[in-house]
Scaffold this motif. Structure first.
Motif, PDB file in Angstrom:
ATOM      1  N   GLU A 145       0.772 -31.685  -0.429  1.00  0.00           N
ATOM      2  CA  GLU A 145       0.273 -33.032  -0.160  1.00  0.00           C
ATOM      3  C   GLU A 145      -0.739 -33.059   0.984  1.00  0.00           C
ATOM      4  O   GLU A 145      -1.499 -34.026   1.118  1.00  0.00           O
ATOM      5  N   ARG A 146      -0.767 -32.013   1.786  1.00  0.00           N
ATOM      6  CA  ARG A 146      -1.680 -31.976   2.935  1.00  0.00           C
ATOM      7  C   ARG A 146      -2.746 -30.888   2.793  1.00  0.00           C
ATOM      8  O   ARG A 146      -3.434 -30.551   3.757  1.00  0.00           O
ATOM      9  N   VAL A 147      -2.901 -30.364   1.577  1.00  0.00           N
ATOM     10  CA  VAL A 147      -3.863 -29.287   1.334  1.00  0.00           C
ATOM     11  C   VAL A 147      -4.679 -29.592   0.079  1.00  0.00           C
ATOM     12  O   VAL A 147      -4.136 -30.043  -0.933  1.00  0.00           O
ATOM     13  N   THR A 148      -5.983 -29.348   0.162  1.00  0.00           N
ATOM     14  CA  THR A 148      -6.872 -29.366  -0.995  1.00  0.00           C
ATOM     15  C   THR A 148      -7.566 -28.016  -1.067  1.00  0.00           C
ATOM     16  O   THR A 148      -8.031 -27.504  -0.043  1.00  0.00           O
ATOM     17  N   LEU A 149      -7.611 -27.438  -2.256  1.00  0.00           N
ATOM     18  CA  LEU A 149      -8.301 -26.174  -2.470  1.00  0.00           C
ATOM     19  C   LEU A 149      -9.425 -26.403  -3.467  1.00  0.00           C
ATOM     20  O   LEU A 149      -9.204 -26.964  -4.541  1.00  0.00           O
ATOM     21  N   THR A 150     -10.631 -25.950  -3.121  1.00  0.00           N
ATOM     22  CA  THR A 150     -11.799 -26.218  -3.958  1.00  0.00           C
ATOM     23  C   THR A 150     -12.620 -24.950  -4.145  1.00  0.00           C
ATOM     24  O   THR A 150     -12.918 -24.246  -3.179  1.00  0.00           O
ATOM     25  N   SER A 151     -13.002 -24.695  -5.381  1.00  0.00           N
ATOM     26  CA  SER A 151     -13.916 -23.603  -5.688  1.00  0.00           C
ATOM     27  C   SER A 151     -15.345 -24.075  -5.425  1.00  0.00           C
ATOM     28  O   SER A 151     -15.752 -25.146  -5.886  1.00  0.00           O
ATOM     29  N   THR A 152     -16.097 -23.308  -4.666  1.00  0.00           N
ATOM     30  CA  THR A 152     -17.471 -23.678  -4.327  1.00  0.00           C
ATOM     31  C   THR A 152     -18.421 -22.548  -4.704  1.00  0.00           C
ATOM     32  O   THR A 152     -17.996 -21.437  -5.035  1.00  0.00           O
ATOM     33  N   GLN A 153     -19.692 -22.837  -4.632  1.00  0.00           N
ATOM     34  CA  GLN A 153     -20.736 -21.846  -4.873  1.00  0.00           C
ATOM     35  C   GLN A 153     -21.588 -21.713  -3.617  1.00  0.00           C
ATOM     36  O   GLN A 153     -21.634 -22.624  -2.785  1.00  0.00           O
ATOM     37  N   PRO A 154     -22.276 -20.585  -3.440  1.00  0.00           N
ATOM     38  CA  PRO A 154     -23.194 -20.466  -2.310  1.00  0.00           C
ATOM     39  C   PRO A 154     -24.196 -21.617  -2.301  1.00  0.00           C
ATOM     40  O   PRO A 154     -24.691 -22.032  -3.348  1.00  0.00           O
TER      41      PRO A 154
END
Length: 260
Positions: free
Chosen positions: A95-104
């Motif tokens: 509930e206190r964490v977000t994980l996101t895939s990003t690009q350069p």
């Protein structure tokens, strides 16, 4: 994430790193290293961005051990993020964490989105450090802090060249800079209040400890998972890293920078 080299880790890489460095970690020190990097910086009730969050060990620690209100972890490697998501759920901090895939490229956040940005062993993959730090400066709130730990290039000697070759042979490309150039890039990125604490000796001792574990306690387990050729490669990598520290080819430090 601003431009850099796109290193990728397969399942065997991930399992090996966790076996050596501990659950959720791909580099030395574990939760204790996170605590040393945080130091006296107030994390409790703050919004934190972890750039290059990897397997999520620091993300979890920043919430569980340091009381962050929310941590947003980003990484370019979906395999790492999948494992991080498993560990975040197991730690009961979802509930206190977000994980996101990003690009350069530019960081995908509005200006003044975070109180603290945490960056460890990530900027060494970035080719244009000044632009990278400009982006971090942009997403920090006024008075916000950038904290982290990083490898610095030491002497351009045989130990450094052997280590650099070992990394590149494993498909792990880095853009190491020395400490003065790192600090110059921070200033070019907009930071004026900067401190860097040398942690080379402590990190060298950790590297030696991991080498002894690989040579002894973990040898049979690693042989089973990696095979003879894979273990020989990993042993050479682990030994090369220690020798690079011991012979001053690489250095390591904890840094803090404040957005005024």
């Amino acid at each position: 994430m601003t431009s850099g080299t796109s290193n990728r880790y397969d399942k065997t890489n991930i399992q090996t790193m966790e076996l050596v460095y501990g659950r959720g970690y791909m580099s030395a020190g574990g939760d204790e290293e996170v605590a040393r990097i945080v130091g006296t910086v107030r994390i409790a009730n703050k919004k934190v961005l972890d750039i290059g969050c990897g397997l999520g060990g620091a993300v979890i620690s920043l919430v569980r051990d340091h009381g962050a209100a929310h941590v947003h972890g980003i990484d370019i490697d979906d395999g790492l993020l999948n494992r991080a998501a498993q560990l975040v759920e197991a730690a009961r901090v979802s509930e206190r964490v977000t994980l996101t895939s990003t690009q350069p490229g530019p960081l995908p956040f509005d200006p003044a989105s975070f109180d603290v940005v945490y960056v460890t062993a990530t900027s060494c993959h970035v080719e244009n450090l000044s632009v990278f730090f400009q982006e971090i400066h942009r997403v920090l709130n006024p008075g916000g802090r950038l904290i982290g730990g990083e490898w610095f290039k030491g002497e351009n000697n045989s130990a450094y060249r052997i280590w650099d070759t070992l990394l590149r042979d494993r498909g792990l490309n880095f853009s190491f800079v020395d400490q003065p150039n790192f600090e110059q890039a921070l200033r070019a990125g907009g930071f004026s209040t900067i401190s860097i604490a040398d942690r080379t000796l402590a990190t060298m001792n950790l590297a030696e400890g991991y080498l002894r574990q690989v040579e002894n306690k973990l040898y049979e387990t690693l042989l089973s998972s990696l095979g003879e050729k894979g273990l020989a490669s990993f042993m050479a990598w682990t030994r090369g890293r220690y020798q690079c520290f011991a012979e001053d080819g690489m250095r390591y430090g904890h840094f803090q920078a404040k957005k005024d």
